[in-house]
Design an enzyme around this catalytic site. Structure first.
Site, short mmCIF file in Angstrom:
data_model
loop_
_atom_site.label_atom_id
_atom_site.label_comp_id
_atom_site.label_asym_id
_atom_site.label_seq_id
_atom_site.Cartn_x
_atom_site.Cartn_y
_atom_site.Cartn_z
NE ARG A 1 -30.07 -7.26 -3.85
CZ ARG A 1 -30.98 -6.61 -3.38
NH1 ARG A 1 -32.12 -7.15 -3.43
NH2 ARG A 1 -30.90 -5.63 -2.71
CE LYS B 1 -14.11 -13.85 -18.83
NZ LYS B 1 -12.98 -13.38 -19.63
CD GLU C 1 -12.28 -14.75 -30.06
OE1 GLU C 1 -11.57 -15.56 -29.40
OE2 GLU C 1 -12.38 -13.47 -29.86
CE LYS D 1 -15.68 -18.72 -23.17
NZ LYS D 1 -15.87 -17.53 -23.65
CD GLU E 1 -9.74 -14.39 -17.55
OE1 GLU E 1 -11.15 -14.16 -18.19
OE2 GLU E 1 -8.93 -13.57 -18.05
NE ARG F 1 -14.05 -17.45 -18.79
CZ ARG F 1 -15.25 -17.25 -19.04
NH1 ARG F 1 -15.73 -17.82 -17.82
NH2 ARG F 1 -15.93 -16.82 -19.69
CG ASN G 1 -7.55 -13.52 -22.11
OD1 ASN G 1 -8.46 -13.13 -22.31
ND2 ASN G 1 -7.35 -13.49 -20.55
CG HIS H 1 -8.44 -11.99 -27.06
ND1 HIS H 1 -8.11 -13.13 -27.55
CD2 HIS H 1 -9.69 -11.80 -26.91
CE1 HIS H 1 -9.27 -13.75 -28.04
NE2 HIS H 1 -10.15 -12.87 -27.74
CG HIS I 1 -8.25 -6.50 -25.51
ND1 HIS I 1 -8.10 -7.20 -24.54
CD2 HIS I 1 -9.10 -6.87 -26.16
CE1 HIS I 1 -9.21 -7.95 -24.42
NE2 HIS I 1 -9.99 -7.78 -25.49
CG HIS J 1 -12.98 -9.01 -30.48
ND1 HIS J 1 -12.17 -8.40 -29.85
CD2 HIS J 1 -13.39 -10.20 -30.24
CE1 HIS J 1 -11.63 -9.38 -28.84
NE2 HIS J 1 -12.18 -10.39 -29.13
N1 GLY Z 1 -13.70 -14.72 -24.17
C1 GLY Z 1 -13.00 -15.06 -23.15
C2 GLY Z 1 -13.46 -15.68 -22.03
O1 GLY Z 1 -14.85 -15.76 -22.09
O2 GLY Z 1 -12.98 -15.98 -20.97
#
Ligand code: GLY
Length: 392
Positions: free
Chosen positions: A131, A153, A199, A245, A255, A262, A266, A269, A273, A294
């Site tokens: 956990r 993330k 990025e 960031k 997000e 957040r 994107n 993106h 994608h 990417h």
């Molecule tokens: N790579 C986008 C984010 O971390 O939200």
């Protein structure tokens, strides 16, 4: 501040997310002192599962291990073959069994050493084993330093009906510390280094509202030094991008802000994608170089987002030209052959996992260093954006 003995600056950026605050240390030669950096942050850890990219030089991995040992934390080294097709639950389960075999307990650590894929998988293993263990992120690619390692993330891809759904299984799990040692970038293949710059250009395109209005101009001026991988330019690049960031993540960790926050990360993106998993597409038209990385898909996405925003009257043509020029200077693709018709790309964009209740949301540039979320953009404008990256 200059790190003693290296002649290279060192910077620390604080990430203040609602669930946790932590430092991102940016400098050179940091991995050989990893244990000393980790110990004050996690004083009671006795063991660390060090999950590393299998392609990293053995000497680098072993020097991280030695440094952890010297700091009283026994490392268990575990190589991971980093690829999108390996970034799946079965591999995470294998890594869980390694953690079990090493008898890791809740005080212990998972250390991720590698690029974004390693960071995502190792972070997921750390987030879910017993956990949740504490995680240290040690990114070794530009993309992982400025993006994937910061913000918590974690996750794996999900195979469904023959398609690899990117990052469909995962969780938010902030690290305790991020150690970004820019000397690791010196040996990064040029294509991968440039992909990371996509990025950075994305961050520069939103930075004005996130504490660094000068980032666009600085990046444009410093691009030569960045491409030469001058150490102090790299430290400044990484630290300023991490700060942008961090500001975004600090405002909207999970997000949830549908109108900004957040989701602004994107930018480019949704286009990316939709095209990055298409077979046979390469940055230079040579199928041998397929698939797109990417970051290359993001570069194309940024170009398409600019063209869409121009078509919608949201962005000046002169600004769009600046973005295209910087992408080109960075050696990134701004157009590719063999793209399917715009309508098909649009369909793929509409099924992006970031769509809400089936409605597409696009992040589009609105000025230098500024972008906004646009709900259900006019399809003809989006198709013009896609046309702008399609080389006949
Ligand atoms: N790579 C986008 C984010 O971390 O939200």
């Amino acid at each position: 501040m200059e790190r003693p003995g290296t002649g290279v600056n060192q910077r620390t950026v604080r990430v203040q997310a609602s669930s946790k605050s932590y430092d991102v240390i940016v400098g050179s030669g940091l991995l050989a002192s990893l244990g000393g950096l980790v110990r004050p942050v996690v004083s009671n850890a006795r063991k660390a599962l060090l999950i590393h990219d299998a392609r990293l030089p053995t000497a680098l991995v072993e020097s991280c291990g030695r440094s952890l040992t010297a700091a009283g934390c026994v490392p268990v080294l575990q190589a991971f073959e980093a690829s999108e097709s390996n970034k799946v639950l079965a591999q995470a389960e294998f890594l869980h069994t390694r953690a079990a075999a090493a008898r890791l307990d809740r005080h212990d650590l998972v250390v991720a050493l590698g690029g974004g894929i390693v960071g995502d998988v190792a972070g997921f293993v750390g987030a879910t084993f017993k956990r949740g263990l504490r995680v240290i992120q040690c990114p070794t690619t530009l993309l992982a330093m400025v993006d994937a390692s910061v913000g918590g993330k974690t996750g794996v891809n999900l195979r469904h009906e023959g398609v690899l759904l990117k990052n469909y299984v995962g969780t938010f799990h902030q690290p305790e510390l991020v150690v970004a040692s820019v000397d690791a970038l010196q040996t990064l293949p040029v294509r991968e280094f440039r992909a990371g710059l996509a990025e950075c250009i994305k961050h520069a395109m939103i930075s004005a509202d996130w504490g660094d209005p000068g980032l666009w101009d600085w990046t444009s001026h410093a691009i030569g030094a960045i491409l030469k991988r001058a150490p102090n330019a790299l430290v400044e690049l990484v630290a300023r991008n991490v700060a942008v960031k961090a500001a975004v993540v600090g405002s909207d960790e999970r997000e949830l802000d549908e109108s900004g926050g957040r989701a602004l990360l994107n930018l480019g993106h949704t286009f990316a994608h939709a095209i990055e998993t298409l077979p046979g597409i390469s940055p230079d038209g040579d199928p041998v170089h397929a698939p797109l990385l990417h970051g290359e898909a993001v570069a194309l996405g940024l170009q398409a987002a600019c063209a869409t925003a121009v078509a919608l009257g949201l962005f000046e043509i002169a600004e769009a030209v600046r973005v295209r020029n910087l992408l080109e200077e960075a050696g990134l693709p701004i157009g590719v052959r063999r793209l399917p018709p715009g309508e098909r790309v649009l369909e793929r964009m509409a099924s992006d996992k970031k769509s809400i209740a089936g409605a597409m949301r696009l992040v589009l540039p609105t000025g230098r260093g500024r972008a906004s979320v646009v709900q259900s953009p006019e399809p003809t404008a989006v198709i013009r954006g896609i046309a702008s990256i399609s080389v006949p």
